[in-house]
Design an enzyme around this catalytic site. Sequence first.
Site, PDB file in Angstrom:
ATOM      1  N   ARG A 102       2.088  59.800  72.306  1.00 36.85           N
ATOM      2  CA  ARG A 102       2.409  59.560  70.936  1.00 36.85           C
ATOM      3  C   ARG A 102       1.865  60.749  70.769  1.00 36.85           C
ATOM      4  O   ARG A 102       2.363  60.999  69.349  1.00 36.85           O
ATOM      5  CB  ARG A 102       1.056  58.840  70.383  1.00 36.85           C
ATOM      6  CG  ARG A 102       0.701  58.356  68.807  1.00 36.85           C
ATOM      7  CD  ARG A 102       0.665  58.969  68.330  1.00 36.85           C
ATOM      8  NE  ARG A 102      -0.953  59.478  68.692  1.00 36.85           N
ATOM      9  CZ  ARG A 102      -2.009  60.642  68.169  1.00 36.85           C
ATOM     10  NH1 ARG A 102      -0.858  61.542  67.614  1.00 36.85           N
ATOM     11  NH2 ARG A 102      -2.759  61.124  68.321  1.00 36.85           N
ATOM     12  N   PRO A 146      -7.328  80.805  68.669  1.00 38.23           N
ATOM     13  CA  PRO A 146      -8.521  80.832  69.661  1.00 38.23           C
ATOM     14  C   PRO A 146      -9.698  80.733  68.546  1.00 38.23           C
ATOM     15  O   PRO A 146     -10.783  80.186  68.904  1.00 38.23           O
ATOM     16  CB  PRO A 146      -8.314  81.862  70.081  1.00 38.23           C
ATOM     17  CG  PRO A 146      -6.596  82.027  70.295  1.00 38.23           C
ATOM     18  CD  PRO A 146      -6.925  81.341  68.220  1.00 38.23           C
ATOM     19  N   HIS A 148     -10.152  79.826  65.245  1.00 34.87           N
ATOM     20  CA  HIS A 148      -9.987  79.708  63.607  1.00 34.87           C
ATOM     21  C   HIS A 148      -9.320  78.058  64.300  1.00 34.87           C
ATOM     22  O   HIS A 148      -8.002  77.927  63.688  1.00 34.87           O
ATOM     23  CB  HIS A 148      -9.332  80.258  62.801  1.00 34.87           C
ATOM     24  CG  HIS A 148     -10.385  80.877  62.914  1.00 34.87           C
ATOM     25  ND1 HIS A 148     -11.526  81.748  61.635  1.00 34.87           N
ATOM     26  CD2 HIS A 148      -9.831  82.377  62.930  1.00 34.87           C
ATOM     27  CE1 HIS A 148     -11.876  82.866  61.611  1.00 34.87           C
ATOM     28  NE2 HIS A 148     -10.661  83.475  62.695  1.00 34.87           N
ATOM     29  N   SER A 150     -11.026  73.912  62.883  1.00 32.83           N
ATOM     30  CA  SER A 150     -12.212  73.999  61.733  1.00 32.83           C
ATOM     31  C   SER A 150     -12.258  74.452  60.769  1.00 32.83           C
ATOM     32  O   SER A 150     -12.237  73.980  59.450  1.00 32.83           O
ATOM     33  CB  SER A 150     -13.447  72.967  61.432  1.00 32.83           C
ATOM     34  OG  SER A 150     -13.027  71.985  62.918  1.00 32.83           O
ATOM     35  N   ILE A 175      -1.625  74.272  71.371  1.00 30.71           N
ATOM     36  CA  ILE A 175      -0.838  73.511  70.082  1.00 30.71           C
ATOM     37  C   ILE A 175       0.533  72.797  71.276  1.00 30.71           C
ATOM     38  O   ILE A 175       1.165  73.097  72.481  1.00 30.71           O
ATOM     39  CB  ILE A 175       0.177  74.949  70.180  1.00 30.71           C
ATOM     40  CG1 ILE A 175      -0.283  76.043  69.494  1.00 30.71           C
ATOM     41  CG2 ILE A 175       1.771  74.235  69.530  1.00 30.71           C
ATOM     42  CD1 ILE A 175      -1.235  75.114  68.326  1.00 30.71           C
ATOM     43  N   CYS A 250       0.780  68.079  55.409  1.00 28.85           N
ATOM     44  CA  CYS A 250       1.414  67.619  56.726  1.00 28.85           C
ATOM     45  C   CYS A 250       0.621  67.312  57.794  1.00 28.85           C
ATOM     46  O   CYS A 250      -0.007  66.003  58.706  1.00 28.85           O
ATOM     47  CB  CYS A 250       2.020  68.857  57.987  1.00 28.85           C
ATOM     48  SG  CYS A 250       2.969  69.937  57.209  1.00 28.85           S
ATOM     49  N   ALA A 254       0.214  63.705  59.922  1.00 29.87           N
ATOM     50  CA  ALA A 254      -0.257  63.292  60.904  1.00 29.87           C
ATOM     51  C   ALA A 254      -1.554  62.325  61.372  1.00 29.87           C
ATOM     52  O   ALA A 254      -1.859  61.387  62.096  1.00 29.87           O
ATOM     53  CB  ALA A 254      -0.131  64.305  62.179  1.00 29.87           C
ATOM     54  N   GLY A 351     -16.778  47.559  85.767  1.00 24.96           N
ATOM     55  CA  GLY A 351     -17.448  48.434  86.865  1.00 24.96           C
ATOM     56  C   GLY A 351     -17.007  49.691  88.001  1.00 24.96           C
ATOM     57  O   GLY A 351     -16.388  50.339  86.819  1.00 24.96           O
ATOM     58  N   GLU A 375      -6.675  67.283  64.389  1.00 30.30           N
ATOM     59  CA  GLU A 375      -6.848  66.400  63.244  1.00 30.30           C
ATOM     60  C   GLU A 375      -7.643  66.342  62.250  1.00 30.30           C
ATOM     61  O   GLU A 375      -7.197  65.988  61.589  1.00 30.30           O
ATOM     62  CB  GLU A 375      -5.567  66.135  63.432  1.00 30.30           C
ATOM     63  CG  GLU A 375      -4.719  65.393  64.319  1.00 30.30           C
ATOM     64  CD  GLU A 375      -3.683  66.322  63.923  1.00 30.30           C
ATOM     65  OE1 GLU A 375      -3.652  67.413  62.620  1.00 30.30           O
ATOM     66  OE2 GLU A 375      -2.264  66.659  64.988  1.00 30.30           O
TER      67      GLU A 375
END
Length: 396
Positions: A102, A146, A148, A150, A175, A250, A254, A351, A375
């Site tokens: 997906r 690396p 940055h 959120s 990526i 975008c 997504a 189990g 995301e």
Amino acid sequence: MSASPKPPAFDPADPLGLDDLLDPEDLAVRDTVRSWAADRVLPYVADWYEKGELPGIRELARELGSIGALGMSLTGYGCAGASSVQYGLACLELEAADSGIRSLVSVQGSLAMYAIHAYGSEGQKNEWLPRMASGEVIGCFGLTEPDHGSDPAGMRTFAKRDGEDWVLSGRKMWITNGSVAGVAVVWARTEDGIRGFVVPTDRPGFSAPEIKHKWSLRASVTSELVLDDVRLPADAVLPEVTGLRGPLGCLSHARYGIVWGSMGAARSSFEAALDYARTREQFGRPIGGFQLTQAKLADMAVELHKGILLAHHLGRRMDAGRLRPEQISFGKLNNVREAIEICRTARTILGANGISLEYPVMRHATNLESVLTYEGTVEMHQLVLGKALTGLDAFR
């Protein structure tokens, strides 16, 4: 007085009768993607996951293109022009096979293709979208760095003018599709604000080393993007957007697919647990006959089908042009969080067998740990909703 019609029999696979909300075309899309996944992914994905690879990704992409799954809710340029609900159903079926599959489709269609479709020039659309829709060209989307994730406003990747050209330098991290992509949509700071660039990956200075040693999304290609003074022509920039509005638009598209997709992982785990509970015997009878196991199954079913109903509602709003980003955050926050809990509960029913790749449960659970983060993390979506509810910004 005429008698009331007799309700249909209870269906454990569709306890709320949600299929009644779907028209024949919706069902045909769902069945096509489900059949493809059953034939081309499910027999092999446990082995791919164990080895940490996705062999034949280019062939898989072409097959997904042939069934209209790439950029399927976009119109024109070889895209299927499907409804948002139909795209969501496809995401659910693909993630029921594996989150990595997906993710391949989501990054291709909802990020890379969507960016070009929404913000690109006619030349960019005509050059890339038909080949991406067919799966001939795989795309990736470079936003996270690396340092940055959120906070994309803090990105360090920079594009500067050199005559008529642009020169792009920086690094992107985590990526999907990076090392197999023929084109990358890369977001960078410029003197005029954040801009998007369409970057053919054969440009000198571009490289995409694959990230190894993952314990999640193992049947998926994940890379770093390294841009070392990549020279691009003036028309490489996406002309129709400046600022974070571009990449965030975008991401909203997504995230919508994730609302549906996470329920596919949850459904697969629930079905494995239900089947196991019916056949696994302890203390002289199937464990599904014990009250505690039935309580787990009932709670899982409630959250699973509530989540699908929520996804369907958001899809109808998107098709009507009424879906807000805060509502997508609502769906992503709820559905991924509940999907992980369904997987964990399913594991307890299985189990010790629950940790085996002979069953899909642990694979889905570990995949969802990545889906929970990308995301937008739980915390970011909580703050999006908190701001919408209170009118107060708590991000800073």
